[in-house]
Scaffold this motif. Sequence first.
Motif, short mmCIF file in Angstrom:
data_model
loop_
_atom_site.label_atom_id
_atom_site.label_comp_id
_atom_site.label_asym_id
_atom_site.label_seq_id
_atom_site.Cartn_x
_atom_site.Cartn_y
_atom_site.Cartn_z
N VAL A 162 28.64 34.02 -2.10
CA VAL A 162 28.61 33.37 -3.41
C VAL A 162 27.30 32.61 -3.60
O VAL A 162 26.65 32.70 -4.66
CB VAL A 162 29.82 32.41 -3.57
N ILE A 163 26.87 31.86 -2.58
CA ILE A 163 25.60 31.12 -2.67
C ILE A 163 24.42 32.09 -2.84
O ILE A 163 23.48 31.81 -3.60
CB ILE A 163 25.43 30.22 -1.43
N LYS A 164 24.49 33.23 -2.16
CA LYS A 164 23.43 34.23 -2.31
C LYS A 164 23.36 34.73 -3.75
O LYS A 164 22.27 34.82 -4.34
CB LYS A 164 23.68 35.40 -1.36
N ARG A 181 30.92 29.35 -12.15
CA ARG A 181 32.32 29.72 -11.97
C ARG A 181 32.46 30.84 -10.96
O ARG A 181 31.61 31.75 -10.90
CB ARG A 181 32.93 30.17 -13.32
N VAL A 182 33.54 30.76 -10.18
CA VAL A 182 33.91 31.83 -9.26
C VAL A 182 35.37 32.17 -9.55
O VAL A 182 36.24 31.28 -9.53
CB VAL A 182 33.75 31.41 -7.79
N LEU A 183 35.65 33.43 -9.84
CA LEU A 183 36.99 33.89 -10.19
C LEU A 183 37.44 34.97 -9.22
O LEU A 183 36.61 35.66 -8.62
CB LEU A 183 37.02 34.43 -11.63
N GLY A 184 38.75 35.14 -9.08
CA GLY A 184 39.28 36.13 -8.16
C GLY A 184 40.06 37.23 -8.87
O GLY A 184 40.11 37.29 -10.10
N VAL A 185 40.71 38.08 -8.07
CA VAL A 185 41.43 39.22 -8.63
C VAL A 185 42.94 39.09 -8.53
O VAL A 185 43.67 39.89 -9.11
CB VAL A 185 41.01 40.54 -7.94
N TYR A 193 36.39 32.47 4.66
CA TYR A 193 35.84 31.43 3.78
C TYR A 193 34.33 31.29 4.00
O TYR A 193 33.54 31.27 3.04
CB TYR A 193 36.54 30.10 4.03
N GLN A 194 33.90 31.21 5.24
CA GLN A 194 32.47 31.05 5.54
C GLN A 194 31.66 32.23 5.03
O GLN A 194 30.61 32.05 4.40
CB GLN A 194 32.27 30.87 7.04
N PHE A 195 32.14 33.45 5.29
CA PHE A 195 31.43 34.64 4.84
C PHE A 195 31.37 34.71 3.31
O PHE A 195 30.33 35.04 2.72
CB PHE A 195 32.10 35.90 5.37
N THR A 196 32.49 34.42 2.66
CA THR A 196 32.55 34.50 1.20
C THR A 196 31.66 33.45 0.57
O THR A 196 30.96 33.72 -0.41
CB THR A 196 34.00 34.34 0.71
N ARG A 197 31.67 32.26 1.13
CA ARG A 197 30.84 31.19 0.62
C ARG A 197 29.35 31.56 0.71
O ARG A 197 28.58 31.31 -0.22
CB ARG A 197 31.11 29.90 1.38
N GLU A 198 28.96 32.15 1.82
CA GLU A 198 27.57 32.60 1.97
C GLU A 198 27.20 33.61 0.88
O GLU A 198 26.10 33.55 0.31
CB GLU A 198 27.36 33.23 3.35
N PHE A 257 31.44 40.42 -5.93
CA PHE A 257 31.38 40.42 -4.46
C PHE A 257 32.60 41.08 -3.85
O PHE A 257 33.73 40.88 -4.30
CB PHE A 257 31.28 38.99 -3.93
N ASP A 258 32.36 41.86 -2.80
CA ASP A 258 33.44 42.41 -1.99
C ASP A 258 32.97 42.47 -0.54
O ASP A 258 31.76 42.56 -0.28
CB ASP A 258 33.85 43.80 -2.47
N SER A 259 33.92 42.48 0.37
CA SER A 259 33.58 42.59 1.78
C SER A 259 32.99 43.97 2.10
O SER A 259 32.30 44.13 3.11
CB SER A 259 34.81 42.34 2.65
N GLY A 260 33.26 44.94 1.26
CA GLY A 260 32.78 46.28 1.52
C GLY A 260 32.58 47.07 0.24
O GLY A 260 31.82 46.68 -0.64
N TYR A 261 33.31 48.18 0.14
CA TYR A 261 33.13 49.10 -0.98
C TYR A 261 34.22 49.00 -2.05
O TYR A 261 34.03 49.43 -3.18
CB TYR A 261 33.10 50.55 -0.47
N GLY A 262 35.38 48.46 -1.67
CA GLY A 262 36.52 48.50 -2.59
C GLY A 262 36.26 47.84 -3.93
O GLY A 262 36.77 48.27 -4.96
N GLY A 263 35.44 46.78 -3.92
CA GLY A 263 35.14 46.10 -5.17
C GLY A 263 34.44 46.98 -6.18
O GLY A 263 34.38 46.65 -7.37
N LEU A 264 33.91 48.11 -5.72
CA LEU A 264 33.30 49.05 -6.66
C LEU A 264 34.32 49.61 -7.64
O LEU A 264 33.96 49.98 -8.77
CB LEU A 264 32.62 50.19 -5.89
N THR A 265 35.60 49.68 -7.25
CA THR A 265 36.63 50.15 -8.19
C THR A 265 36.83 49.12 -9.30
O THR A 265 37.11 49.49 -10.45
CB THR A 265 37.97 50.41 -7.48
N ILE A 266 36.67 47.83 -8.97
CA ILE A 266 36.75 46.78 -9.98
C ILE A 266 35.51 46.82 -10.87
O ILE A 266 35.59 46.74 -12.10
CB ILE A 266 36.87 45.39 -9.31
N LEU A 267 34.35 46.94 -10.24
CA LEU A 267 33.10 47.00 -11.00
C LEU A 267 33.11 48.18 -11.97
O LEU A 267 32.65 48.06 -13.12
CB LEU A 267 31.92 47.13 -10.03
#
Length: 295
Positions: free
Chosen positions: A80-82, A119-123, A73-78, A31-41
Amino acid sequence: MGTPNGDNTQAAADSIKVVSSTPSAGPIGVFDSGYGGLTILHEMRSLLPQYDYLYLGDNARAPYGPRSFDVVYQFTREAVIKLFSMGCRLVILACNTASAKALRTIQQNDLPRIDPSRRVLGVIRPTAECIGSITHTRHVGILATEGTIKSESYVMEINKLYPDIKVTGVACPLWVPLIENNEYDTPGADYFVKKRIDSLLFLDPEIDSVILGCTHYPILLDKILKYTPRGVKIIPQGEYVANSLKTYLARHPEMDAVCAKHGRCHYLTTENKDKFRESARIFMHESVDAETISF
């Protein structure tokens, strides 16, 4: 850090428990708020190509950086649940802002109610772990979004592991818009990159290692290197997060067993799928097909 309404929390938790009653293998959620997480993926898929991945970008509500702790927090939680509802039993928050502002609350307050086996892990933690063996001066810089810098998450994580390291951070509020508006390779971008690097090294000239604390920033790596003095190590996160995931799965065979391994990758966005496809090419260097979803 705020918590959601109790009735809504319980309803969401109950709905996930129904899903969790069937522990079949599912994709690793990213999960990312936008596109940046694609570099991690991209780094995860390079190192661990056998796994299935489900990427979710909340592009319609990006950027998260300037938003409050409660909203992130609210956006991220939504999100993660999705991802949980779509079969993911492990979710990586490939977003520094979400990792800084939401991860701890989700891990400590939500997962025990939703499903303790997920599990939910961060960077941030994987990046903090690597820094002790990289810096020689014990002076480290962070370039990140305003939200990540204000959270002081990197300072806390690094100092937990290495109390002797001095950490200095500078926010780069215009870097993400430059990248997402395809202006990252223009002369105007040089000005903003140089300005922030100069500001960081002015605050602490002894810095010998700089963490790129936003997953977008590797797109600016050529310019960052151009304006960073020789001898200062630049640390993009993707490689370290991917290696940390590999180690985690080796240490937790029970989690590895519920991660599907067909080499597939699917992309979700809360924005227009055609817009996502166009922008994702900047990060993935290939065409991707996406599906538009809502929470």
